[in-house]
Design a protein around this motif. Sequence first.
Motif, PDB file in Angstrom:
ATOM      1  N   GLN A 124       3.790  -1.986   3.985  1.00 55.58           N
ATOM      2  CA  GLN A 124       2.733  -2.251   3.018  1.00 55.58           C
ATOM      3  C   GLN A 124       2.556  -1.106   2.016  1.00 55.58           C
ATOM      4  OE1 GLN A 124      -0.855  -3.189   5.154  1.00 55.58           O
ATOM      5  NE2 GLN A 124      -0.003  -5.052   6.059  1.00 55.58           N
ATOM      6  N   SER A 125       3.114   0.077   2.365  1.00 56.74           N
ATOM      7  CA  SER A 125       2.923   1.231   1.488  1.00 56.74           C
ATOM      8  C   SER A 125       4.034   1.399   0.484  1.00 56.74           C
ATOM      9  CB  SER A 125       2.816   2.500   2.350  1.00 56.74           C
ATOM     10  OG  SER A 125       4.005   2.704   3.088  1.00 56.74           O
ATOM     11  N   LYS A 184       1.228   0.877  15.595  1.00 54.64           N
ATOM     12  CA  LYS A 184       0.039   0.541  14.812  1.00 54.64           C
ATOM     13  C   LYS A 184      -1.250   0.627  15.628  1.00 54.64           C
ATOM     14  CE  LYS A 184       2.534  -2.681  11.782  1.00 54.64           C
ATOM     15  NZ  LYS A 184       2.657  -4.093  11.352  1.00 54.64           N
ATOM     16  N   PRO A 239       0.712   4.412   9.998  1.00 55.85           N
ATOM     17  CA  PRO A 239       0.567   3.484   8.868  1.00 55.85           C
ATOM     18  C   PRO A 239       1.663   2.428   8.871  1.00 55.85           C
ATOM     19  CG  PRO A 239       1.507   5.548   8.117  1.00 55.85           C
ATOM     20  CD  PRO A 239       1.094   5.768   9.553  1.00 55.85           C
ATOM     21  N   ASP A 240       1.364   1.303   8.262  1.00 58.23           N
ATOM     22  CA  ASP A 240       2.334   0.224   8.098  1.00 58.23           C
ATOM     23  C   ASP A 240       3.178   0.536   6.867  1.00 58.23           C
ATOM     24  OD1 ASP A 240       3.788  -2.071   7.763  1.00 58.23           O
ATOM     25  OD2 ASP A 240       2.106  -3.432   8.123  1.00 58.23           O
TER      26      ASP A 240
END
Length: 403
Positions: free
Chosen positions: A401-402, A391, A397-398
């Motif tokens: 969370q996606s 990160k 990207p996390d």
Amino acid sequence: MADFGAPDLEAFRTEAREWLEANFPKSLAKDVEAQANAVQSPDAPKGDMAIWKQRMGEKGWGVPTWPKQYGGGGLTPAEARVLASEMAKIGAVNPISGMGVAMFGPTLLEYGTEEQKQKYIPDIATGKVRWCQGFSEPGAGSDLASLQTKAEDKGDHWIVNGSKIWTSGGQYADMIFCLVRTDQTKKHEGISFVVFSMHQPGVEVRPIKLIAGSSPFCETFFTDVPVPKENLVGPLNGGWTVAKRLLQHERSGMGGRQGDGSQKSVPFGVFAKKYVGEDEQGRLADPDLRTRIILNEIDQRALQQTVRRAALEAKGNAGPSATTSIMKNANMKVAQDRAELTLEVMGHQGLGWEGDAFTPEERNAVRGWLSGKAGSIYGGSNEVQNNIISKRILGLPDLTQSR
């Protein structure tokens, strides 16, 4: 990166060399490993080791780059490297260490009030006070922000109740830096960072005996422990930010333990030949083992050079960054691989736990191999470090969370 002001550095080198010549007890140079063991021991130093610790503490060179007004050496990073180099040449180990030096002190210098710095830093700089860390809990390890140790506001003080686990050196510590929950309605934003005495009523410490035979960690219980309001470090409910900074300092230390070159020991290849033997060309008899030892040596030296380069490239007092997560994981991998190779080299002698059939070196190797497994967990597990790397360094990207 070159050191500018070389003439000044050479003048300091002369000063450091002369001071060490006058103050470092020559008897200690005979056994660097014994010095290192004495520094890590919970027992108070004796004889020449006690003299050496006192002199380094008074000079401030145990924490060479810390400000002089708090008992540090006031040296520049370049001067500190010169001092470390001169100490290594004569077999002198820094006698001032511990969590106060490696973790809490640097954090307090950044987040503490002037009164807190004046109160706590001098005793860390002289090694007078031992510190321990109260972070992990039975239900809050890698997910540290789930901690439940509670600090209840009582006006001019808090009352702390709860428990911590894996408190390194808790049975020997005088003080603790501790994360407590001061707001039950928020997770990360409800945590505060406080310090208090380990010797007061309501603090109970129970050492945990590990499979390696030692008890470096403890369970720590708090029952109605009073903590003055002035013992808050950083803002109220802002302890998570302070803690993250402290953990960077901790990982920086883990990543750099093999990087200072101060430890002198028998080369691993020479050690291996005692057990495996040599071929007709004087090389280690087992070619596959020889190759893996060489690869481990390469990894170790690459890590040392990377640590040194990171130190040289650091500017001002910016302190450690997220790259410490890389250093921590790399250091633990190299150290664990070396421990595995050590037992393999020893063969059946690498199975010793106790008894006269095994030398102290062999027994220590087994215990060191076992205790070293924890290196992938403490200070933040390898998985936690990989998340930080992905990160904050790689900018990935996390994925959680996606989804």
